[in-house]
Design a protein around this motif. Structure first.
Motif, PDB file in Angstrom:
ATOM      1  N   ARG A 550       0.818  -1.279   0.086  1.00  0.00           N
ATOM      2  CA  ARG A 550       0.102  -0.044   0.132  1.00  0.00           C
ATOM      3  C   ARG A 550       0.854   1.058   0.017  1.00  0.00           C
ATOM      4  NH1 ARG A 550      -5.775  -1.199   3.192  1.00  0.00           N
ATOM      5  NH2 ARG A 550      -5.678  -3.385   2.643  1.00  0.00           N
ATOM      6  N   LEU A 553       0.060   4.907  -2.097  1.00  0.00           N
ATOM      7  CA  LEU A 553      -1.259   4.921  -2.538  1.00  0.00           C
ATOM      8  C   LEU A 553      -1.974   6.280  -1.675  1.00  0.00           C
ATOM      9  CD1 LEU A 553      -2.172   1.303  -2.855  1.00  0.00           C
ATOM     10  CD2 LEU A 553      -1.280   2.745  -4.771  1.00  0.00           C
ATOM     11  N   LEU A 555      -5.000   8.789  -2.179  1.00  0.00           N
ATOM     12  CA  LEU A 555      -6.325   8.835  -2.845  1.00  0.00           C
ATOM     13  C   LEU A 555      -7.099  10.156  -3.080  1.00  0.00           C
ATOM     14  CD1 LEU A 555      -7.901   5.552  -1.438  1.00  0.00           C
ATOM     15  CD2 LEU A 555      -6.831   5.841  -3.483  1.00  0.00           C
ATOM     16  N   ALA A 563      -2.016   6.855  -8.174  1.00  0.00           N
ATOM     17  CA  ALA A 563      -2.662   5.257  -7.355  1.00  0.00           C
ATOM     18  C   ALA A 563      -3.204   4.732  -8.264  1.00  0.00           C
ATOM     19  CB  ALA A 563      -3.398   5.952  -6.058  1.00  0.00           C
ATOM     20  N   ARG A 564      -3.657   4.952  -9.228  1.00  0.00           N
ATOM     21  CA  ARG A 564      -4.354   3.838  -9.995  1.00  0.00           C
ATOM     22  C   ARG A 564      -3.404   3.258 -10.706  1.00  0.00           C
ATOM     23  NH1 ARG A 564      -7.050   7.100 -13.083  1.00  0.00           N
ATOM     24  NH2 ARG A 564      -9.099   6.742 -11.863  1.00  0.00           N
ATOM     25  N   VAL A 567      -1.717   0.896  -8.422  1.00  0.00           N
ATOM     26  CA  VAL A 567      -2.542  -0.380  -8.158  1.00  0.00           C
ATOM     27  C   VAL A 567      -2.501  -1.443  -9.294  1.00  0.00           C
ATOM     28  CG1 VAL A 567      -5.000  -1.322  -7.907  1.00  0.00           C
ATOM     29  CG2 VAL A 567      -4.121   0.749  -6.616  1.00  0.00           C
ATOM     30  N   TYR A 614      -7.227  -5.631   0.218  1.00  0.00           N
ATOM     31  CA  TYR A 614      -6.438  -4.801  -1.031  1.00  0.00           C
ATOM     32  C   TYR A 614      -7.426  -4.508  -2.002  1.00  0.00           C
ATOM     33  CZ  TYR A 614      -2.707  -3.045  -3.960  1.00  0.00           C
ATOM     34  OH  TYR A 614      -2.016  -2.235  -4.697  1.00  0.00           O
ATOM     35  N   ASN A 617     -10.247  -2.015  -0.969  1.00  0.00           N
ATOM     36  CA  ASN A 617      -9.634  -0.509  -0.824  1.00  0.00           C
ATOM     37  C   ASN A 617      -9.229   0.002  -2.083  1.00  0.00           C
ATOM     38  OD1 ASN A 617     -10.085  -0.513   1.975  1.00  0.00           O
ATOM     39  ND2 ASN A 617      -8.219  -1.519   2.438  1.00  0.00           N
ATOM     40  N   TYR A 618      -8.565  -0.888  -3.153  1.00  0.00           N
ATOM     41  CA  TYR A 618      -7.932  -0.224  -4.114  1.00  0.00           C
ATOM     42  C   TYR A 618      -8.931  -0.846  -5.437  1.00  0.00           C
ATOM     43  CZ  TYR A 618      -4.828   1.158  -0.637  1.00  0.00           C
ATOM     44  OH  TYR A 618      -4.231   1.618   0.485  1.00  0.00           O
ATOM     45  N   LEU A 621     -10.271   1.586  -8.241  1.00  0.00           N
ATOM     46  CA  LEU A 621      -9.475   2.430  -8.738  1.00  0.00           C
ATOM     47  C   LEU A 621      -9.506   1.691 -10.330  1.00  0.00           C
ATOM     48  CD1 LEU A 621      -6.775   3.437  -6.509  1.00  0.00           C
ATOM     49  CD2 LEU A 621      -8.672   4.709  -7.210  1.00  0.00           C
TER      50      LEU A 621
END
Length: 679
Positions: A550, A553, A555, A563-564, A567, A614, A617-618, A621
């Motif tokens: 993480r 990252l 947001l 961040a995208r 990820v 994970y 949360n992501y 994205l």
């Protein structure tokens, strides 16, 4: 004077006349006599021709007076025996009707009549010669004393010579016209009929129930039948027919035993060494062999042994035991022994040791029966084959046992299984050694080894057996250490170690072998399993969560694009690492279900919570991205399903170590033999 002269002349004339008359009368008489002689001439010739025979007829009158007085007594003494013989001979022919009838209608009466015939023939045999001798003596007396005509004596001698020749040439046949032989043949037929009609194969419910088969009666024939058979035997044996009786008896009773065994389907007894490749191909037959042999010995041959004794006991021990030996040989005991020999001649194989012990156990169980039934000179062939089989079994079993350690060590040179599973050698040997130390095989193996050592004048102690088995397990441990080091992939090496230490712990705990090795040895392998399981998880699946870092990252609005990209990059890295590991480990196995489920659970616990968090949360994205499937490749449920399906054991994965579990009895197909290993 003239007168006197005249008278004289007249007297002369008268005399002349008288002489003339007398001559004339004599002449007439002479003529009459001549005519008479002429007529009697043919009669004289006839008398002359009859004179020799008359002379012969008159000769006894001219014989010595004492000889004439004695000839009567000699004739009476010679004729009396001849007359007695003729009387008995007539009596023999009087028995013909009875003896040509069927004995079964009245066997006691038939035997009584035949006995009378035998007695009559014995009388004739004893007295015919005596009668002929008496007749020859009287002929000799007549000849010496010139009391009879020579031609008559010559004819009488010729007749006596014919009688003497008949006496010498098969006397009884000529005396009874073959009646005794015909009667004996009928008795042989009745002997066979009695045996055949009352010889019934022993019924069996099924082959599997042989062990529960009830013992049959001491004698398979009714007492009345045995008595009849014995009575017939008496007459046949009295006429030198013992061999024929035994031949018939053996033929009928051995056929009956074969008929009893026929339903058991004993075709496998004829298998030759060339008809099977290894012991597995006939393993099932060996188990049947023990049951069938026990049934044959304890039920069929035991019954025949008793019956032979009942029927032939009056004749003698050698006779009835010889008869039984022939029945046993013809009925199939030799085929049983030959099958055992064929097994001993098969290729060496660890399973063969167990099968040899099975054979030894069967023979040992029947040892007392064999010694009792097949002891003695008559059964020497059966004894020799049995001793040879036992020696082959003991030698073969001992040789395989003492070679086991060497064969396990030789397997160390072979590569470990590429899937990290338990080598066939390991699973086989642990199960195999437990069998050897189990209650079924340990006493038998110990006895075999004791006997084998005794032949070498060496002592064997039970601890040698235990020590050898423990050494075999230690050799397995050394093999495992060598195989672990031969893997290039460390994770596969750890998985292999985990599998095998767990196998040793699980399959030996609570067993005879496990008790010998001790609790500390078992705990050590359990701890090794835990250790290698932890290392395996740490060095393989435990590294996956690191790909889902993480770090970096942020947001907030300005950093969303960055961040995208992070990820996407980290999901791509995770997917690639997962795919590579899954692809590789999908060919690995964990044979034990409990260990497999526990290992998969640990992997899921290490991977799924991190992945789930994970993605929660992501994941959003990348989900809106047109190529989101490249990054959000797996759902949590998909990963869970994939990970829970890992390490499944597929059929055939072991290759040459392939084995199968059948009916609780372990069978080995191949032990990855090397050229110097078991063959």
């Amino acid at each position: 004077m003239a007168s006197s002269m005249g008278n004289a002349n007249k007297s002369c004339i008268d005399n002349l006349i008288a002489a003339r008359k007398s001559l004339k009368l004599n002449l007439e008489k002479s003529r009459a006599i001549g005519l008479a002689l002429e007529k009697i001439g043919p009669r004289i010739d006839e008398i002359n021709q009859r004179l020799p025979s008359l002379e012969a007829a008159v000769r006894p009158i001219r014989a010595d007076r004492d000889a004439l007085l004695a000839v009567g007594g000699h004739i009476n003494r010679a004729v009396a025996p001849a007359a007695a013989v003729l009387k008995v001979f007539d009596a023999v022919h009087g028995l013909e009707k009875s003896l040509l009838s069927d004995p079964r209608n009245d066997l006691p009466g038939y035997l009584s009549v035949q006995k009378r015939l035998e007695e009559a023939l014995r009388f004739l045999g004893d007295n015919c010669g005596l009668a002929i001798q008496w007749l020859e003596d009287i002929v000799e007396y007549l000849e010496d004393n010139r009391v009879a005509d020579e031609r008559y004596l010559s004819n009488l001698k010729k007749s006596l010579k014919g009688l003497r020749d008949l006496q010498i040439d098969r006397e009884k046949v000529h005396l009874d016209g073959g009646l005794l032989d015909a009667a004996l043949e009928k008795l042989e037929t009745e002997f066979r009929r009695l045996l055949t009609d009352h010889s019934v194969p022993l019924p069996m419910s099924s082959s599997s129930a042989l062990g529960e088969q009830a013992c049959i009666a001491p004698s398979p024939l009714p007492v009345t039948v045995v008595q009849k058979v014995q009575a017939i035997l008496g007459r046949l044996i009295a006429n030198n027919k013992l061999d024929k009786c035994i031949s018939i008896y053996v033929e009928v009773r051995s056929a009956n035993v074969r008929a009893s065994l026929q339903s058991l389907n004993l075709d496998y007894l004829e298998i030759s060494i060339s008809e099977f490749n290894d012991i597995q191909s006939i393993e099932g037959y060996i188990a049947q062999w023990g049951k069938h042999l026990e049934f044959a010995v304890k039920h069929l041959f035991e019954a025949e042994y008793t019956l032979c004794n009942d029927v032939f006991e009056r004749i003698g021990l050698d006779v009835w035991k010889g008869c039984f030996a022939k029945i046993a040989a013809q009925a199939g005991i030799l085929a049983f022994l030959q099958f055992g020999k064929t097994v001993t001649e098969s290729k060496k194989d660890p399973i063969k040791l167990l099968k040899l012990l099975d054979i030894f156990a069967s023979l040992n169980k029947l040892r007392l029966d064999f010694n009792r039934l097949f002891g003695g000179v008559a059964c020497v062939e059966i004894q020799n084959l049995t001793r040879d089989l036992i020696k082959r079994v003991i030698d073969g079993a001992s040789e395989i046992f003492w070679e086991l350690l060497v064969q396990v060590e030789l397997q160390r040179q072979s590569p470990p299984p590429p899937d990290g599973g338990v080598p066939r050698l390991v699973s086989f040997v642990t199960e195999y050694c437990n069998k050897l130390l189990g209650d079924n095989y340990k006493p038998i193996l110990t006895q075999v080894l004791v006997i084998h050592r005794s032949w070498k004048h060496e002592k064997f102690q039970e601890r040698l057996l235990v020590t050898e088995v423990i050494n075999i397990i230690k050799a397995i441990e050394q093999n495992l250490e060598t195989w672990m080091k031969s893997y290039e992939d460390t994770s596969l090496s750890n998985l292999f170690a985990m599998n095998n230490h767990w196998h040793l712990y699980k399959h030996l705990k609570g067993t005879k072998l496990g008790d010998l090795l001790g609790d500390s040895w078992l705990r050590e392998h359990e701890q090794y399993k835990e250790y290698y399981a932890t290392v395996f998880l740490r060095d393989s699946w435990g590294k996956l969560p690191a790909h889902l870092s993480r770090e970096g990252l942020i947001l907030f609005s300005g950093g969303r694009a960055t961040a995208r990209d992070l990820v996407k990059k980290r999901l791509r890295s995770f997917n690639e690492a997962f795919d590579e590991m899954y692809k590789k480990q999908s060919n690995w196995i964990v044979p034990e279900r409990d260990l497999r489920e526990k290992t998969c659970q640990h992997i899921m616990q290490a991977v799924l919570p991190v992945y789930r968090s994970y993605m929660q949360n992501y994941g959003p994205l990348v989900e809106q991205d047109p190529s989101s499937s490249k990054y959000a490749k797996y759902t949590v449920q998909t990963l869970e399903k994939m990970l829970s399906s890992l390490f499944q054991q597929n059929p055939g994965r072991y290759g040459s170590f392939k084995g199968r579990q059948t009916s609780g009895k372990f069978e080995v197909v191949d032990l990855r033999r090397t050229a110097s290993a078991m063959v």
